[in-house]
Write an enzyme that holds these catalytic residues in place. Structure first.
Site, PDB file in Angstrom:
ATOM      1  N   SER A  42     -14.503   3.768  -0.252  1.00  0.00           N
ATOM      2  CA  SER A  42     -14.127   3.284   1.083  1.00  0.00           C
ATOM      3  C   SER A  42     -15.378   3.310   1.956  1.00  0.00           C
ATOM      4  O   SER A  42     -16.388   3.945   1.611  1.00  0.00           O
ATOM      5  CB  SER A  42     -13.051   4.187   1.686  1.00  0.00           C
ATOM      6  OG  SER A  42     -13.605   5.455   1.980  1.00  0.00           O
ATOM      7  N   ASP A  74     -14.759  -0.969  -0.932  1.00  0.00           N
ATOM      8  CA  ASP A  74     -13.376  -1.283  -0.569  1.00  0.00           C
ATOM      9  C   ASP A  74     -13.294  -1.591   0.936  1.00  0.00           C
ATOM     10  O   ASP A  74     -14.102  -1.066   1.718  1.00  0.00           O
ATOM     11  CB  ASP A  74     -12.519  -0.053  -0.937  1.00  0.00           C
ATOM     12  CG  ASP A  74     -11.054  -0.364  -1.071  1.00  0.00           C
ATOM     13  OD1 ASP A  74     -10.706  -1.542  -1.232  1.00  0.00           O
ATOM     14  OD2 ASP A  74     -10.248   0.590  -1.031  1.00  0.00           O
ATOM     15  N   HIS A 171      -0.660   0.840   1.646  1.00  0.00           N
ATOM     16  CA  HIS A 171      -1.607   1.922   1.367  1.00  0.00           C
ATOM     17  C   HIS A 171      -0.945   3.259   1.671  1.00  0.00           C
ATOM     18  O   HIS A 171      -0.164   3.363   2.613  1.00  0.00           O
ATOM     19  CB  HIS A 171      -2.852   1.785   2.238  1.00  0.00           C
ATOM     20  CG  HIS A 171      -3.694   0.591   1.891  1.00  0.00           C
ATOM     21  ND1 HIS A 171      -4.124  -0.316   2.820  1.00  0.00           N
ATOM     22  CD2 HIS A 171      -4.179   0.174   0.703  1.00  0.00           C
ATOM     23  CE1 HIS A 171      -4.857  -1.241   2.219  1.00  0.00           C
ATOM     24  NE2 HIS A 171      -4.902  -0.970   0.937  1.00  0.00           N
ATOM     25  N   GLY A 172      -1.254   4.257   0.875  1.00  0.00           N
ATOM     26  CA  GLY A 172      -0.748   5.609   1.150  1.00  0.00           C
ATOM     27  C   GLY A 172       0.597   5.853   0.493  1.00  0.00           C
ATOM     28  O   GLY A 172       1.029   5.098  -0.370  1.00  0.00           O
ATOM     29  N   HIS A 199      -3.115  -4.185  -3.977  1.00  0.00           N
ATOM     30  CA  HIS A 199      -3.485  -2.962  -3.251  1.00  0.00           C
ATOM     31  C   HIS A 199      -2.293  -2.018  -3.212  1.00  0.00           C
ATOM     32  O   HIS A 199      -1.172  -2.409  -3.511  1.00  0.00           O
ATOM     33  CB  HIS A 199      -3.932  -3.319  -1.825  1.00  0.00           C
ATOM     34  CG  HIS A 199      -5.327  -3.856  -1.777  1.00  0.00           C
ATOM     35  ND1 HIS A 199      -6.366  -3.158  -1.212  1.00  0.00           N
ATOM     36  CD2 HIS A 199      -5.859  -4.998  -2.263  1.00  0.00           C
ATOM     37  CE1 HIS A 199      -7.471  -3.861  -1.341  1.00  0.00           C
ATOM     38  NE2 HIS A 199      -7.196  -4.995  -1.968  1.00  0.00           N
ATOM     39  N   GLY A 201      -1.577   0.883  -4.927  1.00  0.00           N
ATOM     40  CA  GLY A 201      -1.001   1.204  -6.241  1.00  0.00           C
ATOM     41  C   GLY A 201      -0.264   2.537  -6.308  1.00  0.00           C
ATOM     42  O   GLY A 201       0.620   2.712  -7.149  1.00  0.00           O
ATOM     43  N   THR A 202      -0.585   3.451  -5.407  1.00  0.00           N
ATOM     44  CA  THR A 202       0.038   4.779  -5.478  1.00  0.00           C
ATOM     45  C   THR A 202       1.548   4.705  -5.265  1.00  0.00           C
ATOM     46  O   THR A 202       2.004   4.095  -4.291  1.00  0.00           O
ATOM     47  CB  THR A 202      -0.574   5.706  -4.398  1.00  0.00           C
ATOM     48  OG1 THR A 202      -1.948   5.871  -4.700  1.00  0.00           O
ATOM     49  CG2 THR A 202       0.122   7.070  -4.365  1.00  0.00           C
TER      50      THR A 202
HETATM   51  P1  13P Z   1      -3.191   3.626  -2.374  1.00  0.00           P
HETATM   52  O1  13P Z   1      -3.945   4.622  -1.571  1.00  0.00           O
HETATM   53  O2  13P Z   1      -1.822   3.386  -1.851  1.00  0.00           O
HETATM   54  O3  13P Z   1      -3.219   3.910  -3.833  1.00  0.00           O
HETATM   55  O4  13P Z   1      -3.943   2.210  -2.163  1.00  0.00           O
HETATM   56  C1  13P Z   1      -5.251   2.070  -2.614  1.00  0.00           C
HETATM   57  C2  13P Z   1      -5.856   0.787  -2.172  1.00  0.00           C
HETATM   58  O5  13P Z   1      -5.218  -0.237  -2.108  1.00  0.00           O
HETATM   59  C3  13P Z   1      -7.293   0.814  -1.842  1.00  0.00           C
HETATM   60  O6  13P Z   1      -7.758  -0.418  -1.368  1.00  0.00           O
END
Ligand code: 13P
Length: 295
Positions: A42, A74, A171-172, A199, A201-202
């Site tokens: 990042s 990123d 994200h997150g 984006h 993926g978590t």
């Molecule tokens: P997460 O933090 O939800 O895994 O997303 C990561 C992301 O998309 C980074 O660009």
């Protein structure tokens, strides 16, 4: 790497690292499972470590991986930092134009693409905003959203290499169930063969990743899962240190590396990215080619 993933029906894991421990864990998982991976930083991490040191850490850590490993910046809205990493030889950058209106997003992305391509560096483009704030960049509400036709028109005008559209992910950590949009990947893929990035993926399941990959996703970003793995294992190790009154930092380092490597390995498996016998691997080079066969 993206083309190879498109041809062979898998997605390249793009994993956000925060330091040398997480970087080494990503490389170790890639080597163990014979998977190409993208190491991402990042803007916050790139600034905290510094571009020069991070570049050298990456070059050293990835040298003996035996699989192609790229280094990617990123979500970056700052053209100055983009120029810095392009000059340092990073593989690709995500120019984040999601806070700008369409015409300005196109104009500024075009400028970044021209500069990056002149140095052999690829550009991922984001002109719709992916909901959620990641390391201080982004927004919690959907501000810009376009039709697949307008997205592809922008890609043609800018010459961007990879596209990061809004696909219902965030994200997150998810606080409620997301409404995922793999059909949007189909709609965009019908209009362009530019690789598409997922984006956030978590928190998605193996089935959800598979639906996206079948729809045509070829890069999947994961950050929060690695951070949780990192911090959770650190906390556990520190609690053990406190309980036994034994304070040995390398024990903490090993606990973190082992945990993050396992988390990365789980994602490599879910994305179908492992098991390549690689003919040629070139780290940190936009010219690196993935020419592997399944083992
Ligand atoms: P997460 O933090 O939800 O895994 O997303 C990561 C992301 O998309 C980074 O660009």
């Amino acid at each position: 790497m993206m083309r190879h993933a498109q041809e062979h029906g898998y997605a390249v894991p793009a994993l956000n690292v925060v330091d040398d421990l997480s970087l080494r864990a990503v490389v170790a998982a890639a080597r163990r499972l014979a998977s190409p991976v993208i190491v991402q930083a990042s803007v916050k991490t790139a600034r905290a470590i510094g571009v020069d040191l991070l570049t050298r850490m990456f070059e050293t850590a990835s040298a003996a991986a035996g699989v192609p490993i790229a280094l990617h910046l990123d979500h970056c809205p700052d053209e100055g930092l983009i120029r810095e990493v392009v000059e340092a030889g990073w593989s690709s950058v995500l120019f984040d134009a999601s806070s700008l209106d369409y015409d300005e997003a196109v104009t500024r992305t075009r400028r970044v693409v021209d500069y990056a391509h002149a140095h052999g560096v690829d550009v991922e483009s984001e002109i719709e905003n992916i909901v959620g704030v990641e390391d201080g960049v982004g927004s919690d509400s959907l501000v810009h959203s376009y039709s697949p036709e307008r997205l592809v028109e922008a890609a043609e005008k800018t010459g961007a290499d990879l596209l990061a559209p809004q696909l219902g992910t965030q994200h997150g950590q998810y606080t409620r169930r997301p409404r995922l949009l793999p059909e949007r990947v189909h709609d965009i893929r019908r209009l362009t063969d530019r690789p598409i990035v997922l984006h956030g993926g978590t928190g998605l399941t193996g089935d959800q990743f598979r639906a996206f990959i079948e729809a045509g996703i070829s890069k999947i970003n994961v950050s929060t899962a690695l951070k949780r793995s990192y911090m959770g294992s650190a906390l556990e190790s520190l609690r053990e240190a406190e309980a036994g009154d034994v304070w040995d930092p390398p024990v903490l380092f090993r606990a973190i590396e082992t945990s993050v490597e396992q988390t990365v390995g789980e994602h490599i498996a879910m994305f179908g990215a492992g098991g390549w016998a690689v003919d040629s691997a070139s780290a940190c080079s936009a010219g690196g080619r993935m020419q592997g066969r399944r083992r």
